[in-house]
Design an enzyme around this catalytic site. Structure first.
Site, PDB file in Angstrom:
ATOM      1  N   GLU A   1      -3.227  -9.848   7.354  1.00 20.16           N
ATOM      2  CA  GLU A   1      -3.704  -8.916   6.660  1.00 20.16           C
ATOM      3  C   GLU A   1      -5.086  -8.480   6.999  1.00 20.16           C
ATOM      4  OE1 GLU A   1      -4.163  -9.193   2.548  1.00 20.16           O
ATOM      5  OE2 GLU A   1      -3.797  -7.265   2.110  1.00 20.16           O
TER       6      GLU A   1
ATOM      7  N   LYS B   1       2.016  -2.577   0.759  1.00 23.82           N
ATOM      8  CA  LYS B   1       1.713  -3.221  -0.096  1.00 23.82           C
ATOM      9  C   LYS B   1       1.777  -2.777  -1.671  1.00 23.82           C
ATOM     10  CE  LYS B   1      -2.082  -6.651  -1.010  1.00 23.82           C
ATOM     11  NZ  LYS B   1      -3.587  -7.036  -0.774  1.00 23.82           N
TER      12      LYS B   1
ATOM     13  N   CYS C   1       0.041 -10.830   1.196  1.00 21.40           N
ATOM     14  CA  CYS C   1      -1.065 -11.343   0.197  1.00 21.40           C
ATOM     15  C   CYS C   1      -0.763 -11.446  -1.253  1.00 21.40           C
ATOM     16  CB  CYS C   1      -2.149 -10.587   0.617  1.00 21.40           C
ATOM     17  SG  CYS C   1      -3.726 -11.652   0.018  1.00 21.40           S
TER      18      CYS C   1
END
Ligand SMILES: *[C@@H]1O[C@H](CO)[C@@H](O)[C@H](O)[C@H]1NC(C)=O
Ligand SMILES: *[C@@H]1O[C@H](CO)[C@@H](O)[C@H](O)[C@H]1NC(C)=O
Ligand SMILES: *[C@@H]1O[C@H](CO)[C@@H](O)[C@H](O)[C@H]1NC(C)=O
Ligand SMILES: *[C@@H]1O[C@H](CO)[C@@H](O)[C@H](O)[C@H]1NC(C)=O
Ligand SMILES: *[C@@H]1O[C@H](CO)[C@@H](O)[C@H](O)[C@H]1NC(C)=O
Ligand SMILES: *[C@@H]1O[C@H](CO)[C@@H](O)[C@H](O)[C@H]1NC(C)=O
Ligand SMILES: *[C@@H]1O[C@H](CO)[C@@H](O)[C@H](O)[C@H]1NC(C)=O
Ligand SMILES: *[C@@H]1O[C@H](CO)[C@@H](O)[C@H](O)[C@H]1NC(C)=O
Length: 506
Positions: free
Chosen positions: A79, A178, A211
């Protein structure tokens, strides 16, 4: 004669099928990348932005080539791995590209002008195509909007933190926005709905998320439990937080708890405490990397089971509360004390003896530990701790944790503070808890933030226990439980929602 021959044939056939299944493996790679960050915090031109991204992609391309040479079918990069993370909404804009829905069936490498200016997608697609390898990267997506959309930001566009996957011919096969942004990611928008992105390959079914997503139900748990992916692709920029949330520790535990492969590629930045990548399996790490001393990136390549669920030694389902609800209660309430792990107040009990049984309870959770130390240092204190409650300051989500951990010093008020080294090895530990959830992630961390592959197991009655003692001194043994259904509504998302409703009423 005939029947027995048929039987022999059937047996041979069954064996062949088993062998085919057993050899159903693939080579995968992750690259921990020391991201080259922009030199300025001010807005740069698109040309300068591309120059910086090309410097990062030069490094990633080297890793892609090396991985392909080692036989890898897929490589995951981190990321923020192409431009870093120090941005506002405005200053990240020159780095963004419009990323189309993969339904459009597009190979940017051979058709670079089809969707406007997309040099980053073109280069990533060519990296995949030229080296015949799937490439997973994290870049920024921009989507123009206008007043016909009541949620449209005032600058007329949505900006998303986005994972892209190009197959071995360079075709864009996955795009994921995300969903669980981390608190300082104000350069990006929250997508309205979670996206559940999967794709099939000859070497298994894949899912992708990013993440902070790994701490929540959507989309992470849905991909693993309901959509039954084999392998999760996980670009991350993860800041290590002891004792429970260092990258390799938690990511390895999540793969075990969910029974999937997890290919985790972290950024490498020791000042930000970002290091720790790995190829994790339902049985533990195939390979991992943690290095807080140097500033270099690192390529990891390992062979994994393509369809771990079909493997004969796939871990059996675990009832996480079964053992702990049946065991004798050793709680000594007069000997417990409160202690903070960051802002969470745990109930602790000191392990005063070299061996014994302990129980510690908080709210609905009782944690039970049987243990024997092999060489207890006089300068070290270990505790058993329990926590059952909401964690987090902005986003509040429910944790249930049972932990055996080393205190920072012999002063009991330091229990729960980060400790990176230890000197005490354990001949035996067995930890369990009366969890109210099926989502429990088993962590074992040794001195120096090292994992313990092959040295512990989870029994189907919920005990996390050592197989034959610890080969290194122990930092923590933790059962990290998540009660997703008790999470509070996301404050920023509900703000957006209220905001929308209000605007719609007007
Ligand atoms: C891919 O190969 C082409 C043709 O050999 C070359 O021009 C191009 O630079 C390569 N690109 C990448 C990203 O490897
Ligand atoms: C507003 O955006 C929509 C698509 O998002 C587009 O179809 C429409 O033409 C735009 N309207 C104006 C006035 O730009
Ligand atoms: C897990 O074990 C406990 C205690 O033995 C039992 O009460 C509970 O029903 C079990 N849960 C499941 C889902 O089987
Ligand atoms: C153990 O005892 C404590 C207090 O004595 C009690 O709160 C807890 O519910 C008991 N736990 C179990 C698993 O019986
Ligand atoms: C706590 O209670 C137990 C059992 O009643 C007793 O043996 C022990 O000495 C007590 N500990 C303290 C620190 O008072
Ligand atoms: C502690 O529990 C174990 C079983 O996990 C048992 O074998 C042992 O005898 C117990 N020790 C004490 C001191 O009660
Ligand atoms: C226990 O053993 C480990 C490794 O063998 C060693 O590093 C450590 O110093 C020992 N601890 C004590 C207290 O002797
Ligand atoms: C178990 O650990 C002991 C002490 O570390 C060691 O001597 C022994 O070889 C180990 N046994 C196995 C089966 O690994």
């Amino acid at each position: 004669m005939v029947p027995s021959q048929t039987l022999v044939c059937a047996a041979v056939l069954a064996l062949a099928v088993l062998q085919a299944l057993a050899s159903d493996t693939f080579i995968a790679a992750v690259y921990e990348h020391a991201v080259i960050l922009p030199r300025t915090i001010h807005k740069v031109s698109p040309a300068d932005a591309l120059a910086l991204m090309n410097r990062n992609m030069d490094v990633l391309e080297g890793a892609v080539k090396e991985a392909a040479q080692q036989g890898a079918r897929i490589i995951v990069t981190p990321e923020d791995g192409i431009y870093g993370w120090v941005f506002t909404r405005e200053t990240i804009y020159p780095y963004l590209e419009d990323i189309p829905d993969p339904e459009v069936n597009w190979i940017p490498c051979t058709d670079p002008t089809r969707f406007g200016r997309t040099p980053v997608q073109e280069r990533l697609s060519c990296m995949a195509r030229n080296n015949s390898i799937y490439v997973v990267a994290n870049i920024g997506d921009k989507k123009p909007c206008n007043s016909s959309d009541p949620n449209c930001p005032s600058d007329g566009r949505y900006q998303y933190n986005t994972d892209v996957v190009f197959d071995s011919e360079g075709k864009l096969v996955a795009r994921y926005h995300k969903y669980n942004l981390f608190r300082q990611e104000t350069q990006f928008n929250y997508p309205k709905e979670p996206e559940f992105i999967t794709f099939e390959t000859p070497f298994g079914k894949f899912g992708v998320f990013t993440c902070f997503d790994i701490l929540f139900r959507e989309p992470a748990v849905v991909l693993a439990s309901e959509l039954q992916v084999d392998t999760v692709l996980f670009p991350t920029a993860w800041m290590n937080v002891l004792p429970f949330l260092t990258a390799v520790e938690f990511h390895s535990a999540w793969a075990m708890g969910m029974g999937v492969n997890l290919l985790s590629a972290n950024t490498h930045n020791t000042i930000m405490s970002m290091t720790g990548s790995g190829l994790f399996t339902p049985h533990g790490p195939a390979l991992y990397y943690y290095n807080s001393k140097t500033e270099e990136g690192r390529l990891l390549v390992a062979e994994l089971n393509a369809r771990p669920r079909l493997s004969p030694n796939y871990p059996a389902a675990v009832n996480w509360s079964s053992y702990a609800t049946s065991v004798k209660n050793y709680s000594r309430e007069n000997e417990t004390f409160p202690g903070a792990v960051r802002r969470d107040i745990f109930t602790f009990s000191e392990l005063k003896h070299k061996a014994g049984n302990h129980t510690v309870c908080q709210k609905d959770l009782c944690c039970h530990l049987a243990y024997r130390m092999s060489n207890k240092s006089k300068d070290e204190v270990y505790v058993l701790g329990a926590f059952d409650g909401l964690h987090g300051s902005v986003i509040k989500y429910h944790w249930q944790i049972c932990t055996l951990l080393k205190c920072k010093s012999t002063d009991l008020s330091t229990c729960g503070q980060p400790a990176e080294t230890a000197e005490t090895k354990f001949a035996m530990f067995s930890l369990s808890g009366t969890f109210g959830t099926n989502y429990v992630f088993p962590e074992v961390l040794y001195s120096g933030v090292q994992l313990a592959p092959g040295e512990f197991e989870v029994l189907s009655d919920g005990r996390l226990q050592s197989k034959n003692g610890t080969s290194k001194p122990l930092l923590t043994v933790t059962l990290f439980g998540r009660c997703y259904e008790k999470d509070l509504p996301h404050p920023l998302r509900s703000f957006l929602f209220l905001h929308n409703k209000k605007r719609k009423q007007l």
